[in-house]
Motif scaffolding. Structure first.
Motif, mmCIF file in Angstrom:
data_model
loop_
_atom_site.group_PDB
_atom_site.id
_atom_site.type_symbol
_atom_site.label_atom_id
_atom_site.label_comp_id
_atom_site.label_asym_id
_atom_site.label_seq_id
_atom_site.Cartn_x
_atom_site.Cartn_y
_atom_site.Cartn_z
ATOM 1 N N ALA A 52 29.130 -13.504 -34.300
ATOM 2 C CA ALA A 52 30.440 -14.129 -34.065
ATOM 3 C C ALA A 52 31.242 -14.216 -35.354
ATOM 4 N N LEU A 53 30.553 -14.532 -36.442
ATOM 5 C CA LEU A 53 31.225 -14.580 -37.747
ATOM 6 C C LEU A 53 31.754 -13.198 -38.126
ATOM 7 N N ALA A 54 30.963 -12.177 -37.846
ATOM 8 C CA ALA A 54 31.364 -10.813 -38.201
ATOM 9 C C ALA A 54 32.614 -10.394 -37.432
ATOM 10 N N VAL A 55 32.669 -10.713 -36.164
ATOM 11 C CA VAL A 55 33.850 -10.367 -35.357
ATOM 12 C C VAL A 55 35.091 -11.062 -35.909
ATOM 13 N N ALA A 56 34.958 -12.351 -36.173
ATOM 14 C CA ALA A 56 36.101 -13.108 -36.701
ATOM 15 C C ALA A 56 36.514 -12.575 -38.070
ATOM 16 N N HIS A 57 35.519 -12.231 -38.870
ATOM 17 C CA HIS A 57 35.811 -11.754 -40.227
ATOM 18 C C HIS A 57 36.522 -10.406 -40.208
ATOM 19 N N VAL A 87 31.262 -17.132 -46.872
ATOM 20 C CA VAL A 87 30.422 -18.231 -47.374
ATOM 21 C C VAL A 87 29.449 -18.681 -46.281
ATOM 22 N N HIS A 88 29.944 -18.802 -45.077
ATOM 23 C CA HIS A 88 29.087 -19.246 -43.971
ATOM 24 C C HIS A 88 28.017 -18.203 -43.644
ATOM 25 N N ALA A 89 28.409 -16.943 -43.689
ATOM 26 C CA ALA A 89 27.433 -15.885 -43.394
ATOM 27 C C ALA A 89 26.316 -15.884 -44.436
ATOM 28 N N ARG A 90 26.692 -16.081 -45.688
ATOM 29 C CA ARG A 90 25.671 -16.098 -46.749
ATOM 30 C C ARG A 90 24.708 -17.262 -46.550
ATOM 31 N N GLU A 91 25.193 -18.349 -45.986
ATOM 32 C CA GLU A 91 24.324 -19.506 -45.744
ATOM 33 C C GLU A 91 23.237 -19.175 -44.723
ATOM 34 N N LEU A 92 23.558 -18.273 -43.810
ATOM 35 C CA LEU A 92 22.613 -17.943 -42.732
ATOM 36 C C LEU A 92 21.898 -16.622 -42.955
ATOM 37 N N GLY A 93 22.361 -15.843 -43.886
ATOM 38 C CA GLY A 93 21.785 -14.517 -44.114
ATOM 39 C C GLY A 93 22.860 -13.611 -44.662
ATOM 40 N N THR A 151 23.672 -27.791 -40.388
ATOM 41 C CA THR A 151 24.463 -26.764 -41.077
ATOM 42 C C THR A 151 25.517 -26.175 -40.148
ATOM 43 N N LEU A 152 25.142 -25.894 -38.925
ATOM 44 C CA LEU A 152 26.092 -25.303 -37.974
ATOM 45 C C LEU A 152 27.208 -26.282 -37.625
ATOM 46 N N ALA A 153 26.866 -27.547 -37.498
ATOM 47 C CA ALA A 153 27.895 -28.562 -37.230
ATOM 48 C C ALA A 153 28.864 -28.642 -38.404
ATOM 49 N N SER A 154 28.320 -28.562 -39.595
ATOM 50 C CA SER A 154 29.162 -28.593 -40.795
ATOM 51 C C SER A 154 30.084 -27.373 -40.844
ATOM 52 N N MET A 155 29.549 -26.221 -40.483
ATOM 53 C CA MET A 155 30.371 -25.008 -40.449
ATOM 54 C C MET A 155 31.499 -25.149 -39.422
ATOM 55 N N ALA A 156 31.167 -25.730 -38.274
ATOM 56 C CA ALA A 156 32.206 -25.948 -37.258
ATOM 57 C C ALA A 156 33.287 -26.887 -37.798
ATOM 58 N N GLY A 157 32.855 -27.891 -38.565
ATOM 59 C CA GLY A 157 33.816 -28.807 -39.173
ATOM 60 C C GLY A 157 34.737 -28.094 -40.148
ATOM 61 N N THR A 189 47.647 -16.802 -45.183
ATOM 62 C CA THR A 189 47.063 -17.672 -44.156
ATOM 63 C C THR A 189 45.700 -17.156 -43.716
ATOM 64 N N LEU A 190 45.550 -15.846 -43.682
ATOM 65 C CA LEU A 190 44.316 -15.243 -43.165
ATOM 66 C C LEU A 190 43.168 -15.270 -44.183
ATOM 67 N N ARG A 191 43.484 -15.122 -45.462
ATOM 68 C CA ARG A 191 42.427 -14.945 -46.459
ATOM 69 C C ARG A 191 41.467 -16.142 -46.592
ATOM 70 N N PRO A 192 41.952 -17.382 -46.505
ATOM 71 C CA PRO A 192 40.984 -18.495 -46.558
ATOM 72 C C PRO A 192 39.940 -18.414 -45.437
ATOM 73 N N PHE A 193 40.345 -17.915 -44.281
ATOM 74 C CA PHE A 193 39.383 -17.747 -43.187
ATOM 75 C C PHE A 193 38.378 -16.654 -43.533
ATOM 76 N N GLU A 194 38.885 -15.571 -44.105
ATOM 77 C CA GLU A 194 37.978 -14.496 -44.529
ATOM 78 C C GLU A 194 36.912 -15.031 -45.489
ATOM 79 N N ARG A 195 37.384 -15.787 -46.469
ATOM 80 C CA ARG A 195 36.457 -16.320 -47.476
ATOM 81 C C ARG A 195 35.446 -17.271 -46.825
ATOM 82 N N LEU A 196 35.932 -18.090 -45.914
ATOM 83 C CA LEU A 196 35.026 -19.046 -45.259
ATOM 84 C C LEU A 196 33.958 -18.316 -44.443
ATOM 85 N N HIS A 197 34.355 -17.254 -43.755
ATOM 86 C CA HIS A 197 33.370 -16.484 -42.974
ATOM 87 C C HIS A 197 32.264 -15.968 -43.881
#
Lengths: 139, 157
Positions: B57-62, B88-94, B142-148, B78-86
């Protein structure tokens, strides 16, 4: 940490948050800083509701809800200085969000869903209190 | 530090040490959420598939945000902060899964922002559902935090 322990910890954090947010709100001018005033008022209402829900959840889990302390150490805010007041309220919100994060880890089912909702709600409220988006709010 | 002082108020009032509220500490605050096995021992928690679904799901959004940021400079900020967040979150999980399926850009900046809004709302929902069903309490946190974090950024749209 058991689920009940996590609930009690979160309830104790909400007792403290209510005390501190109430204090910060009392130092904030409604006319001089209306946006912060409104954010603090909403924050207070939400934390009060969460506290009441936590009292019920502790009871349902078979525990005796921890009571609020008589007093808490208060932040050294400068009255009517918006940045100082916002920073104090934001720190409380971030600490509460982290506590709810631990509740997520300790809960299951509908109790976990409730805690996740609190994490999201806290994360968004951080912004109203002057915070910036971050990668892991509530952790 | 004022922030630290206020944080300490909440932590101290909660009746536990700062380290016990530190998610990176070794304190075993996470209660296993798996069902016990027949012999009464906790069953092993296997969240591999769930993590894989979140990364997908992160990959699709990214890929979607990246394609639109490259195509529409007007809304790239506007888009780049989302890219960066994806990322960071992906690295947290793999890491983000590699895919040969490209995602094309939207037809216009307005459509790019509309797609971003839809994708991120969907991503947030996916993260919340994954947090709800995760076997591991630490992963759920961790997932709840990512959703936040996604919820925070969505307020900028």
């Amino acid at each position: 940490m058991s689920y009940l322990d996590a609930l009690q910890t979160t309830l104790a954090a909400e007792h403290a948050a209510l005390f501190v947010v109430g204090y910060v709100g009392a130092q904030t001018s409604q006319s001089g800083a209306p946006r912060l005033y409104d954010a603090l008022r909403e924050s207070y209402t939400t934390h009060r509701d969460r506290r009441d829900q936590l009292v019920e959840l502790v009871g349902e889990a078979g525990g005796e809800p921890v009571a609020a302390a008589a007093s808490y150490d208060l932040p050294a805010v400068r009255p009517d200085e918006t940045a100082s007041l916002s920073a104090a309220a934001l720190a409380v919100e971030q600490a509460c969000g982290a506590t709810y994060g631990f509740l997520v880890a300790s809960a299951t089912g509908s109790q976990r869903t409730w805690a996740i909702d609190a994490v999201l709600d806290s994360a968004v409220r951080e912004l109203a209190l002057g915070g910036s988006p971050r990668a892991f709010p509530g952790r | 530090m004022l922030g630290a002082a206020v944080g300490a108020v909440v932590v101290a009032a909660a009746g536990c040490s700062a380290s016990s509220l530190d998610p990176t500490s070794d304190d075993p605050t996470i209660t296993p959420t798996s069902s016990p096995s027949a012999d009464g021992e906790p069953a092993a928690v296997d969240d591999t598939a769930l993590v894989g679904a979140v990364l997908a799901a992160l990959a699709v959004a990214h890929r979607s945000a990246r394609a639109d940021a490259r195509a529409h400079q007007e809304v790239a900020a506007t888009l780049r902060p989302f890219e960066r967040l994806h990322l960071v979150h992906a690295r947290e999980l793999g890491d983000l899964p590699r895919s040969t399926n490209g995602v094309g850009p939207s037809a216009s900046p307005a459509q790019a922002l509309a797609r971003l809004g839809r994708r991120e709302e969907r991503l947030q929902r996916t993260l919340v559902e994954a947090a709800t069903s995760a076997g591991s309490g630490a992963l759920a946190q961790t997932l709840a935090s990512m959703a936040g974090a996604v919820a925070q950024l969505r307020t900028t749209l």
